[in-house]
Design an enzyme around this catalytic site. Structure first.
Site: not given
Ligand code: MN
Length: 258
Positions: A75, A79
């Site tokens: 991530d 994000h």
């Molecule tokens: Mn993720």
């Protein structure tokens, strides 16, 4: 002898081991389920382009389709809405130095066996640091919950009438790790870096909110954390260099001294 030749010699001698923290990536890889009002991330599909046939007599290759946040994945700060305007917040702009760091492993397998919604609180962090030392700047913090032993999609996602149940970080722990310890990010064995019930927390998904707002990263769906010491391993977690990417599947490796 140079530092890097010492490294290679240790790998060849087996005194340094490479541990794969990555789940297999394929059509059976479980993907997070969001409420139907939100867009859904597709699972993995592999479509053969050619396999030693008339479309390619001497070569085999596939087209892969999947969401960025599928299987063992990274991530990036972009994000989350809290990290969307930070500098160097995308998979193609994060400085590569930030993909490598020492691992701090928090073993919560005993607690999770009793309570699948277990949250790692600041008190748990204080107890860990009293035993193992302060979490260093630039560390990967890995939550060893034992969750990767759940091999069916139903057990892994663990969705009940009131939503998914799985362990995670207390929001204040995320804040301390991001702001006071200045870690690279956190990694978990579960499908996402927030606890299963975190959609109902205030704020919703506090680990994503806190970590990405501080420019930190997430690693989800890790495995083999039981092969790492509490401290002393080095983790390499470099996402694909997707232009404007919010994350990507990746191979996460740990170097562990024997
Ligand atoms: Mn993720």
């Amino acid at each position: 002898m140079s530092l890097l030749s010492q490294l290679v010699d240790a790998l060849n001698a087996g005194s340094l081991r490479v541990v794969d923290l990555t789940q297999p990536l394929g059509p059976d890889t479980p993907v997070i389920d969001l409420p139907p009002i939100f867009g859904a991330s597709p699972g993995v599909t592999l479509e053969t382009i050619s396999r030693f046939d008339e479309k390619g007599p001497a070569w085999y290759w596939n087209t892969i389709t999947m969401g960025e946040h599928t299987g063992t994945h990274f991530d990036a700060p972009i994000h989350w809405i809290t990290g969307k305007d930070l500098p160097d917040n995308r998979t193609d702009t994060i400085p590569p130095r930030q993909f490598v760091g020492p691992a701090c492993v928090f073993d919560i397998t005993a607690e999770v066996a009793k309570n699948e919604d277990f949250l790692f609180t600041p008190d748990h962090l204080a107890a860990w640091e009293a035993k193992h030392g302060r979490v260093p700047k630039g560390a990967w913090v890995l939550l060893r919950s034992g969750w990767s032993a759940r091999t069916t999609k139903a057990a892994f996602l663990n969705v009940k009438a009131d939503g998914p149940h799985s362990p995670g970080f207390h929001q204040e722990t995320s804040r301390i790790l991001a702001r006071e310890r200045d870690v690279l990010g956190v990694g978990v064995e579960t499908v996402g870096t927030d606890a299963g019930q975190a959609g109902g927390f205030t704020p919703p998904f506090p680990n994503h909110t806190t970590m990405h707002g501080a420019g930190k990263f997430g690693l989800a769906s890790l495995c083999n954390l039981d092969q790492l010491p509490a401290t002393g391993a080095v983790v390499i977690a470099a996402p694909l260099k997707i232009v404007n990417g919010s994350g990507s599947p990746l191979r996460v490796l740990a170097l562990v001294a024997q």
